[in-house]
Design a protein around this motif. Structure first.
Motif, PDB file in Angstrom:
ATOM      1  N   GLU A 169      41.664  49.979  58.129  1.00  0.00           N
ATOM      2  CA  GLU A 169      41.329  49.399  59.429  1.00  0.00           C
ATOM      3  C   GLU A 169      41.980  48.021  59.541  1.00  0.00           C
ATOM      4  OE1 GLU A 169      39.429  49.552  63.185  1.00  0.00           O
ATOM      5  OE2 GLU A 169      39.686  51.086  61.649  1.00  0.00           O
ATOM      6  N   PRO A 170      42.589  47.682  60.674  1.00  0.00           N
ATOM      7  CA  PRO A 170      43.297  46.397  60.796  1.00  0.00           C
ATOM      8  C   PRO A 170      42.452  45.187  60.411  1.00  0.00           C
ATOM      9  CG  PRO A 170      43.772  47.797  62.672  1.00  0.00           C
ATOM     10  CD  PRO A 170      42.715  48.499  61.881  1.00  0.00           C
ATOM     11  N   ASP A 171      41.155  45.220  60.685  1.00  0.00           N
ATOM     12  CA  ASP A 171      40.296  44.074  60.368  1.00  0.00           C
ATOM     13  C   ASP A 171      39.746  44.117  58.944  1.00  0.00           C
ATOM     14  OD1 ASP A 171      40.715  43.152  62.912  1.00  0.00           O
ATOM     15  OD2 ASP A 171      38.933  44.137  63.744  1.00  0.00           O
ATOM     16  N   SER A 172      40.044  45.166  58.227  1.00  0.00           N
ATOM     17  CA  SER A 172      39.498  45.289  56.865  1.00  0.00           C
ATOM     18  C   SER A 172      40.274  44.382  55.903  1.00  0.00           C
ATOM     19  CB  SER A 172      39.579  46.741  56.384  1.00  0.00           C
ATOM     20  OG  SER A 172      38.830  47.586  57.236  1.00  0.00           O
ATOM     21  N   LYS A 173      39.524  43.721  55.038  1.00  0.00           N
ATOM     22  CA  LYS A 173      40.128  42.845  54.038  1.00  0.00           C
ATOM     23  C   LYS A 173      39.732  43.325  52.639  1.00  0.00           C
ATOM     24  CE  LYS A 173      42.173  40.022  56.862  1.00  0.00           C
ATOM     25  NZ  LYS A 173      43.657  39.950  56.913  1.00  0.00           N
ATOM     26  N   ILE A 174      40.758  43.619  51.835  1.00  0.00           N
ATOM     27  CA  ILE A 174      40.502  44.063  50.469  1.00  0.00           C
ATOM     28  C   ILE A 174      40.478  42.832  49.554  1.00  0.00           C
ATOM     29  CG2 ILE A 174      41.294  45.522  48.573  1.00  0.00           C
ATOM     30  CD1 ILE A 174      42.793  47.196  50.591  1.00  0.00           C
ATOM     31  N   ILE A 175      39.447  42.748  48.761  1.00  0.00           N
ATOM     32  CA  ILE A 175      39.348  41.674  47.757  1.00  0.00           C
ATOM     33  C   ILE A 175      39.862  42.236  46.438  1.00  0.00           C
ATOM     34  CG2 ILE A 175      37.818  40.045  46.610  1.00  0.00           C
ATOM     35  CD1 ILE A 175      35.886  40.382  48.972  1.00  0.00           C
ATOM     36  N   VAL A 176      40.997  41.697  45.965  1.00  0.00           N
ATOM     37  CA  VAL A 176      41.666  42.235  44.784  1.00  0.00           C
ATOM     38  C   VAL A 176      41.517  41.254  43.626  1.00  0.00           C
ATOM     39  CG1 VAL A 176      43.854  43.044  43.813  1.00  0.00           C
ATOM     40  CG2 VAL A 176      43.309  43.462  46.238  1.00  0.00           C
ATOM     41  N   PHE A 177      41.119  41.793  42.491  1.00  0.00           N
ATOM     42  CA  PHE A 177      41.030  41.020  41.251  1.00  0.00           C
ATOM     43  C   PHE A 177      41.851  41.736  40.185  1.00  0.00           C
ATOM     44  CE2 PHE A 177      37.151  39.972  43.526  1.00  0.00           C
ATOM     45  CZ  PHE A 177      37.060  38.596  43.388  1.00  0.00           C
ATOM     46  N   VAL A 178      42.540  40.911  39.376  1.00  0.00           N
ATOM     47  CA  VAL A 178      43.210  41.443  38.194  1.00  0.00           C
ATOM     48  C   VAL A 178      42.530  40.802  36.995  1.00  0.00           C
ATOM     49  CG1 VAL A 178      45.384  41.652  36.933  1.00  0.00           C
ATOM     50  CG2 VAL A 178      45.382  41.731  39.443  1.00  0.00           C
ATOM     51  N   ILE A 179      42.008  41.635  36.116  1.00  0.00           N
ATOM     52  CA  ILE A 179      41.192  41.165  35.000  1.00  0.00           C
ATOM     53  C   ILE A 179      41.848  41.617  33.707  1.00  0.00           C
ATOM     54  CG2 ILE A 179      38.896  41.225  33.943  1.00  0.00           C
ATOM     55  CD1 ILE A 179      37.805  41.912  36.751  1.00  0.00           C
ATOM     56  N   SER A 180      41.926  40.700  32.800  1.00  0.00           N
ATOM     57  CA  SER A 180      42.548  41.000  31.508  1.00  0.00           C
ATOM     58  C   SER A 180      41.581  41.769  30.622  1.00  0.00           C
ATOM     59  CB  SER A 180      42.985  39.708  30.814  1.00  0.00           C
ATOM     60  OG  SER A 180      41.844  38.925  30.489  1.00  0.00           O
ATOM     61  N   GLN A 181      42.121  42.188  29.472  1.00  0.00           N
ATOM     62  CA  GLN A 181      41.289  42.982  28.558  1.00  0.00           C
ATOM     63  C   GLN A 181      40.119  42.173  28.023  1.00  0.00           C
ATOM     64  OE1 GLN A 181      43.483  44.562  25.286  1.00  0.00           O
ATOM     65  NE2 GLN A 181      41.891  46.084  24.746  1.00  0.00           N
ATOM     66  N   ASN A 182      40.310  40.832  27.881  1.00  0.00           N
ATOM     67  CA  ASN A 182      39.212  39.999  27.390  1.00  0.00           C
ATOM     68  C   ASN A 182      38.363  39.443  28.539  1.00  0.00           C
ATOM     69  OD1 ASN A 182      41.015  38.290  28.510  1.00  0.00           O
ATOM     70  ND2 ASN A 182      41.362  37.022  26.703  1.00  0.00           N
TER      71      ASN A 182
END
Length: 473
Positions: free
Chosen positions: A87-100
């Motif tokens: 959806e145009p108004d949708s915002k994805i919150i993206v996190f990149v997390i390491s193994q630790n």
């Protein structure tokens, strides 16, 4: 108009209002089910899309040369471009997390003081996992996690968060659903309004015609030009009923005039004759002749009154029928013979045709005699002084049939459908024979009481008639 009538509503208003309510409830149920289905479908579709985005991000951020996670500067643009699939108004919150369990990437401007859900830091059991979690504000979030794999080893994972309302909302589909349901509602109401209006119009015409009949106007104008079978039958039957009522009203008027004439004539004659005898105007043999005429006219008056009483008694079901096993061959022959004795001075020919085999039936012999006497009297009136009367006895599948045939004057075609109506007397007969017009209706009622019927089988003006008595076995 009574108070009860004031609360009644028209057929058009009744059905259109109720159909509109039913339509609204039905569309509401369809809307609820459709909304649930759309949300479920959109959720499944967007979760699938988030899995693809997570998979792509997990592949893009792996440095193949060194086998570690590398966050490129173009990653935010990549995420923004992939959000367009949602959806145009949708915002994805993206996190990149390491193994630790260290956050290597988070959205730009993400508040540092916001507590992240603990499940964000739990590596997925499988290559990809989807969870529904509760945020800090008790809002529902969907969490998609994807392992970052390098050389067969897990070096971290990508986590995508999306709010429930952003995942399930689909403005275009909901707008389309609302427009579709609204259009169906308007179309359905318009169709039922037009159909009900078309249906109620002939019914209202019949109701107006019934009011005219109540007021005494039997000349109603109805147009049976409708395609619906039930409406056509209603209008056609109503017109036929109106015609019958008009004919009965005419016969009732004629009856009053006829009864008045039939009763007044002998009463006047008797009164004059008795007055002449009392005043001594006539004496001797002439006075006896006058008294004999009075006796004859009195008997005729008595017969008329008896006919009226008998007809009324049978009409209300007060005349009993006593059935017993009868030899119909012998019964018909005896009835014809007894009737012939009273007409020996006439020159007509009377023939009886009986079958060779004996026919039996459970019936009332006195009632059979009443019917045949009436048919024979009518036949005698039709042939005059000379002519032929034939009586046939036949056996049918379920009935025993007795035909009385004459070669007399016959019945005009326009009068044939009225001969069994009470008080009806044909135009020719009313000038030749005195009576009340109850003979044939009375005989038909007796025949039905015996479980049979009385019919005019055939009648040709100038050639005679055939009446058929059906007697139940």
């Amino acid at each position: 108009m009574s108070t009860k009538d004031e609360h009644r509503i028209s057929l058009l208003q009744f059905w259109t209002t109720r159909y509109l309510l039913i339509l609204c409830v039905g569309l509401l149920v369809i809307g609820i089910i459709s909304t649930y289905w759309i949300k479920h479908s959109v959720t499944e579709k967007r979760l699938g899309m988030m899995k693809l985005i997570a998979e792509e991000l997990a592949d893009r951020i792996v440095d193949d040369e060194y086998g570690r996670i590398r966050i490129a500067p173009t990653l935010p643009r990549l995420i923004a471009s992939r959000e367009r699939f949602l959806e145009p108004d949708s915002k994805i919150i993206v996190f990149v997390i390491s193994q630790n369990r260290q956050i290597l990437f988070k959205p730009k401007g993400f508040p540092p003081h916001v507590s992240l859900p603990p499940s964000l830091f739990v590596p997925p059991n499988e290559e990809s996992a989807v969870e529904t979690i509760t945020g800090m504000n008790d809002d529902t979030l969907h969490l998609v996690k994807r392992k970052i794999v390098s050389n067969g080893a897990t070096i971290g994972w990508v986590a995508l968060l999306l709010h429930e309302e952003d995942l399930t909302q689909n403005k275009e589909q909901m707008q389309f659903l609302i427009i579709m349901l609204g259009s169906l509602g308007l179309l359905g109401w318009g169709v039922i309004y037009l159909l009900t209006r078309k249906l109620s119009r002939p019914i209202k015409e019949v109701a107006d015609a019934a009011k005219q009949i109540v007021s005494g106007n039997y000349d109603v104008a109805l147009q049976p030009d409708v395609k619906e079978l039930e409406l056509y039958e209603l209008i056609d039957s109503f017109k036929e009923m109106a015609d019958r009522l008009r004919q009965l009203e005419m016969m009732r008027t004629e009856l009053l005039a006829g009864v008045t004439h039939e009763l007044k004539t002998p009463v006047t004659s008797i009164s004059g004759l008795i007055q002449a005898v009392q005043d001594g105007i006539v004496t001797g043999e002439e006075a006896k002749e006058f008294l004999q005429i009075c006796t004859k006219e009195t008997n005729r008056l008595q017969k008329m009154v008896e006919d009226l009483l008998d007809f009324n008694s049978l009409a209300v079901g007060e005349i009993t029928v006593r059935k017993e096993r009868q030899n119909m061959n012998q019964l018909v022959q005896e009835i014809v013979y007894q009737w012939t004795i009273g007409h020996e001075e006439n020159r007509f020919t009377l023939r009886t045709h009986l079958p060779d085999e004996t026919i039996s039936a459970d019936t009332d012999p006195m009632r059979i005699q009443q019917i045949l006497y009436n048919l024979l009297n009518n036949a005698k009136q039709a042939i005059g002084e000379e002519g032929t009367i034939d009586v046939f006895l036949r056996q049918q599948d379920d009935y025993i049939q007795v035909d009385v045939q004459d070669n007399g004057s016959g019945i005009p075609e326009q009068e044939q459908h009225l001969i069994f109506e009470r008080f009806f007397r044909g135009a020719e007969k009313k000038h030749r024979v005195r009576g009340l017009g109850l003979g044939l209706p009375f005989s038909k009622m007796i025949a039905k009481a015996l479980g049979g019927d009385l019919l005019l089988t055939k009648s040709t003006p100038g050639k005679g008639s055939i009446f058929t008595l059906l007697v139940a076995k």
